[in-house]
Design a protein around this motif. Sequence first.
Motif, PDB file in Angstrom:
ATOM      1  N   ARG A 108       1.131  -1.098  -0.754  1.00 26.20           N
ATOM      2  CA  ARG A 108       0.013  -0.353   0.105  1.00 26.20           C
ATOM      3  C   ARG A 108       0.825   1.108  -0.355  1.00 26.20           C
ATOM      4  O   ARG A 108       0.523   2.369  -0.180  1.00 26.20           O
ATOM      5  N   GLY A 109       2.658   0.711   0.969  1.00 34.45           N
ATOM      6  CA  GLY A 109       3.144   2.340   0.172  1.00 34.45           C
ATOM      7  C   GLY A 109       3.274   2.715  -0.687  1.00 34.45           C
ATOM      8  O   GLY A 109       3.880   4.303  -0.978  1.00 34.45           O
ATOM      9  N   ASP A 110       3.116   1.782  -1.579  1.00 30.57           N
ATOM     10  CA  ASP A 110       3.648   2.947  -2.636  1.00 30.57           C
ATOM     11  C   ASP A 110       2.497   3.533  -3.774  1.00 30.57           C
ATOM     12  O   ASP A 110       3.561   3.844  -4.251  1.00 30.57           O
ATOM     13  N   LEU A 111       1.470   3.467  -2.989  1.00 30.11           N
ATOM     14  CA  LEU A 111       0.353   4.867  -3.715  1.00 30.11           C
ATOM     15  C   LEU A 111       1.230   5.924  -3.591  1.00 30.11           C
ATOM     16  O   LEU A 111       1.173   6.877  -4.148  1.00 30.11           O
ATOM     17  N   LEU A 112       2.419   6.235  -2.447  1.00 27.04           N
ATOM     18  CA  LEU A 112       2.732   7.265  -1.982  1.00 27.04           C
ATOM     19  C   LEU A 112       3.247   8.003  -3.356  1.00 27.04           C
ATOM     20  O   LEU A 112       3.920   9.364  -3.387  1.00 27.04           O
ATOM     21  N   LYS A 113       3.901   7.116  -4.242  1.00 22.69           N
ATOM     22  CA  LYS A 113       5.063   7.334  -5.570  1.00 22.69           C
ATOM     23  C   LYS A 113       4.315   7.927  -6.796  1.00 22.69           C
ATOM     24  O   LYS A 113       4.637   8.395  -7.182  1.00 22.69           O
ATOM     25  N   VAL A 114       2.782   7.426  -6.847  1.00 22.68           N
ATOM     26  CA  VAL A 114       1.779   8.396  -7.779  1.00 22.68           C
ATOM     27  C   VAL A 114       1.633   9.901  -7.970  1.00 22.68           C
ATOM     28  O   VAL A 114       1.886   9.855  -6.546  1.00 22.68           O
ATOM     29  N   GLU A 115       1.881   9.859  -8.701  1.00 24.60           N
ATOM     30  CA  GLU A 115       1.944  11.320  -9.350  1.00 24.60           C
ATOM     31  C   GLU A 115       0.343  12.273  -8.476  1.00 24.60           C
ATOM     32  O   GLU A 115      -0.351  11.686  -8.682  1.00 24.60           O
ATOM     33  N   LYS A 116       0.844  13.131  -7.708  1.00 21.72           N
ATOM     34  CA  LYS A 116      -0.006  14.155  -6.657  1.00 21.72           C
ATOM     35  C   LYS A 116      -1.139  12.985  -6.117  1.00 21.72           C
ATOM     36  O   LYS A 116      -1.641  13.391  -5.781  1.00 21.72           O
ATOM     37  N   GLY A 154      -0.443  13.067  -2.484  1.00 21.18           N
ATOM     38  CA  GLY A 154       0.171  13.469  -1.300  1.00 21.18           C
ATOM     39  C   GLY A 154      -0.188  12.264  -0.013  1.00 21.18           C
ATOM     40  O   GLY A 154      -1.684  11.596  -0.162  1.00 21.18           O
ATOM     41  N   ALA A 155      -0.125  12.941   1.267  1.00 19.05           N
ATOM     42  CA  ALA A 155      -0.300  12.104   2.542  1.00 19.05           C
ATOM     43  C   ALA A 155      -2.038  11.754   2.806  1.00 19.05           C
ATOM     44  O   ALA A 155      -2.507  10.433   3.400  1.00 19.05           O
ATOM     45  N   LYS A 156      -2.369  12.815   3.378  1.00 14.58           N
ATOM     46  CA  LYS A 156      -3.990  13.168   3.121  1.00 14.58           C
ATOM     47  C   LYS A 156      -5.040  12.174   2.074  1.00 14.58           C
ATOM     48  O   LYS A 156      -5.758  11.230   3.050  1.00 14.58           O
ATOM     49  N   THR A 157      -4.390  12.571   0.583  1.00 16.98           N
ATOM     50  CA  THR A 157      -5.307  11.131   0.113  1.00 16.98           C
ATOM     51  C   THR A 157      -5.320   9.921   0.314  1.00 16.98           C
ATOM     52  O   THR A 157      -6.207   9.237   0.669  1.00 16.98           O
ATOM     53  N   TYR A 158      -3.532   9.406   0.596  1.00 13.48           N
ATOM     54  CA  TYR A 158      -3.101   8.060   1.172  1.00 13.48           C
ATOM     55  C   TYR A 158      -4.040   7.484   2.290  1.00 13.48           C
ATOM     56  O   TYR A 158      -4.781   6.509   2.389  1.00 13.48           O
ATOM     57  N   GLU A 159      -3.938   8.860   3.443  1.00 18.36           N
ATOM     58  CA  GLU A 159      -4.959   8.391   5.179  1.00 18.36           C
ATOM     59  C   GLU A 159      -6.097   7.684   3.815  1.00 18.36           C
ATOM     60  O   GLU A 159      -6.332   7.035   4.470  1.00 18.36           O
ATOM     61  N   GLN A 160      -6.975   8.291   3.276  1.00 17.52           N
ATOM     62  CA  GLN A 160      -8.078   8.775   2.799  1.00 17.52           C
ATOM     63  C   GLN A 160      -8.482   6.953   2.706  1.00 17.52           C
ATOM     64  O   GLN A 160      -9.267   6.290   2.557  1.00 17.52           O
ATOM     65  N   ALA A 161      -7.452   6.880   1.211  1.00 16.48           N
ATOM     66  CA  ALA A 161      -7.642   5.630   0.717  1.00 16.48           C
ATOM     67  C   ALA A 161      -7.330   4.507   1.066  1.00 16.48           C
ATOM     68  O   ALA A 161      -7.906   3.560   0.516  1.00 16.48           O
ATOM     69  N   ALA A 162      -6.253   4.534   1.592  1.00 15.99           N
ATOM     70  CA  ALA A 162      -5.597   3.111   1.750  1.00 15.99           C
ATOM     71  C   ALA A 162      -6.543   1.941   1.990  1.00 15.99           C
ATOM     72  O   ALA A 162      -6.366   0.861   1.935  1.00 15.99           O
ATOM     73  N   GLY A 163      -7.028   2.164   3.350  1.00 15.99           N
ATOM     74  CA  GLY A 163      -7.648   0.899   3.900  1.00 15.99           C
ATOM     75  C   GLY A 163      -8.911   0.680   3.108  1.00 15.99           C
ATOM     76  O   GLY A 163      -9.566  -0.527   3.617  1.00 15.99           O
ATOM     77  N   HIS A 216      -6.283  -0.138   8.964  1.00 13.15           N
ATOM     78  CA  HIS A 216      -5.537   0.402   8.262  1.00 13.15           C
ATOM     79  C   HIS A 216      -4.179   0.151   8.254  1.00 13.15           C
ATOM     80  O   HIS A 216      -3.776   0.404   9.219  1.00 13.15           O
ATOM     81  N   PRO A 217      -3.251   0.976   7.433  1.00  8.97           N
ATOM     82  CA  PRO A 217      -1.661   1.651   7.575  1.00  8.97           C
ATOM     83  C   PRO A 217      -1.623   1.790   8.541  1.00  8.97           C
ATOM     84  O   PRO A 217      -0.023   1.149   9.260  1.00  8.97           O
ATOM     85  N   GLU A 218      -2.274   3.039   8.957  1.00  4.61           N
ATOM     86  CA  GLU A 218      -1.570   3.797  10.444  1.00  4.61           C
ATOM     87  C   GLU A 218      -2.363   2.997  11.290  1.00  4.61           C
ATOM     88  O   GLU A 218      -1.863   2.945  12.696  1.00  4.61           O
ATOM     89  N   SER A 219      -2.666   1.128  11.617  1.00  7.78           N
ATOM     90  CA  SER A 219      -2.840   0.744  12.791  1.00  7.78           C
ATOM     91  C   SER A 219      -1.781  -0.414  12.479  1.00  7.78           C
ATOM     92  O   SER A 219      -2.063  -1.355  13.739  1.00  7.78           O
ATOM     93  N   TYR A 220      -1.207  -0.162  11.156  1.00 12.16           N
ATOM     94  CA  TYR A 220       0.023  -1.340  11.180  1.00 12.16           C
ATOM     95  C   TYR A 220       1.562  -1.610  12.697  1.00 12.16           C
ATOM     96  O   TYR A 220       1.378  -2.766  12.680  1.00 12.16           O
ATOM     97  N   PRO A 221       1.925  -0.705  13.043  1.00 14.93           N
ATOM     98  CA  PRO A 221       2.358  -0.880  14.334  1.00 14.93           C
ATOM     99  C   PRO A 221       2.162  -1.152  15.519  1.00 14.93           C
ATOM    100  O   PRO A 221       2.268  -2.477  16.065  1.00 14.93           O
ATOM    101  N   VAL A 222       0.546  -1.473  15.457  1.00 18.07           N
ATOM    102  CA  VAL A 222      -0.007  -2.308  16.588  1.00 18.07           C
ATOM    103  C   VAL A 222      -0.418  -3.725  16.031  1.00 18.07           C
ATOM    104  O   VAL A 222      -0.054  -4.145  17.141  1.00 18.07           O
ATOM    105  N   VAL A 223      -0.053  -4.068  15.506  1.00 14.49           N
ATOM    106  CA  VAL A 223      -0.549  -5.380  14.773  1.00 14.49           C
ATOM    107  C   VAL A 223       0.947  -5.403  15.115  1.00 14.49           C
ATOM    108  O   VAL A 223       0.962  -6.782  15.136  1.00 14.49           O
TER     109      VAL A 223
END
Length: 703
Positions: free
Chosen positions: A516-524, A526-535, A552-559
């Motif tokens: 999922r983190g590879d999405l941040l390499k997509v043109e335009k 950003g972090a906010k869009t990634y937060e909203q879409a990734a899950g 959600h990726p924001e919960s990966y550290p917990v897992v």
Amino acid sequence: MNSIQQTSRELNISVKQVENVSKLLAEGATIPFISRYRKGQTGDLNEVDISSIKEKIDYWDEFIKRKAFIFKTIEEQNQLTAELKNKIETATDIKELEDIYLPFKPKRETKGQKAIKKGLKPLAIFIQKEGFDVRIEEEARSYLKQTSTVKEAIEGAQNILAEWIAEDIRVRESIREQFATYARIITKVKKGKNQEAEKYRDYFDFSEHIQKIPSHRILAAFRGENEGFLSLSIKVDEEKAVELVKRRIAHHYADNTYIAEAEKEAYKRLLQPSFESEFKQELKQRADEAAITVFADNLKQLLLQPPLGGKKMLAIDPGYKTGCKVAILNENGEYIENRTIFPHPPQKQYKEAEGVLRTLVSSHKVKVIAVGDGTAGMETEKLCRKLFQNREVEVYSVNEAGASVYSASSIAREEFPQLDVTVRGTISIGRRLMDPLAELVKIDPKSIGVGQYQHDVNQTALKDKLTEVVEYCVNHVGVDLNTASYPILSYVSGLGPATAKNIVSYREKNGNFEQRGDLLKVEKLGAKTYEQAAGFLRIDGGKNPLDNTIIHPESYPVVKKLAKNLKKPLKELFHLDLDINDPTTEQALEGVDKFTAQLIIQELNRPTRDPRASLKPMERNDISKISDLQVGMELHGKINNITNFGAFVDIGIKESGLVHISELADEFVDNVQDFVSLNQQVKVKVLSVDIDRKRIQLSMKDA
């Protein structure tokens, strides 16, 4: 009271919850994201609650702006008294607010304003206070410089009085209540239109209480008016209404002949047209909302109908003269080849068509045949069932509404630039059997044909609601990041058409996403869009097994912390029946709100996959035309449309039958959607058949 407090009071949701939702929305969070991943802040509010909060806050923000505008306008006229200011401040209803503003509202020059310009306002005040007609007539003679006759002077004064009466808040409140309680909608056929307006025969001389008339009759009446066949009015008893006006102004107006005439003038010229217009608008809005709700519910059911999944498929777009277009698709829905066969009149090349179908099914190892349900659909479906009845080939009838719209669209041209529009439509029929959601999102929802009066309702409201439904369905099901087309990606939380196209472009240049983190390499992106879409975006077989879950990726550290505590790799955390109250689990989840904790544990224990049901072939009846039907006959059918007054059922012939709301169940049915759903397979009994009008009445009570 501000918009947050007012919304909280109206929806019976705490101020804190409303504040948090408002803040999240202001920060750019989407409704699907808030609903799934911010339950700790919202107190477990669902999509409907959050959407309602958004609508109410928007409404009250506009209401507060309107108040400020009215304050300013009246203040600029130097007429803002302390009493008036208090009335505006305490108003909580838009109608009440507009009634307060009405006397100060800039308007085109009225009869009363013209009379005031002539200097007749003092005469109007005199008539308002004087009880004797003779004295009024004597007083009117002193205004002959302003007018030609006494009669003209009095009429001018009456015009002023009529407008004062019509703008009186107490009068308006009473007449509004009169309309709300007693008004009837009345339609009549226009002179000389009887023959042209035959389809509106039920409305040639029609009257019904506005509170009782159902939405479909309202929309039919308005359509008849718009097409120029019907006259439509909303009326109350005029005598009672004028008497009500008289009672409301009795303390402030004298009892004389001229006041009585001004009261009638106020009602007939000003109040009646004003409230007829207001209640027409309300009726239309009410009917629109009901129709849009039915349309949205139907669309939701259609988008979430069971997918067949990936199987080698032969898709057919049936036809008579132009033949049946046939397309072969592989398990991934990719186009392989196409043919055209002519098994039906006028060509009747049955043997040739049979040979082509047998060859295609055999050479491509076809497991499924998808037949469009439009023209010649029934005959083509029966041909395929007969031809392959002894082989392991399933035959499905597919709703093809909107396939032609898709085939001529820019999306279809991008997907299949070299193919004819008819072949594109055939491919769409096959793909919507494989995955209805992925294919139907490419089509304007209004073209899918799952509602009534879609062209008569408020188009902006309809578009907004249907877009909301599509977004809900896409995010509810989730999207495979490595196979999804840009039309479906564009509905994912936080994304849009431009970002969706960028994702597809990235995939084409760099290959599949590995995490999922590879999405941040997509043109335009950003972090906010990634937060909203990734899950809502899944990766099957990627580097991180959590990328194929709704965690959600924001919960990966917990897992990861949980995996460390349990001394297991991430991929072995699934299906362990973890206990959220176990000390090891509790320690890993420390600091996480209970809703997020529940989502994590539930997803690890029972990883969610496609939430849609499985698809079953439909049992068909041994009938071919409406004349084959007999009263009392029991049939298999499939719900193909739902309205407020009942459900239409496909029974395998050209005409669909209607199960009226009164025939859905032995108990009272208030909402059709509570008893049936789109594409549901049902058993029905034939109640009546009208061959001339091609109408079939069915019942689900005894079947």
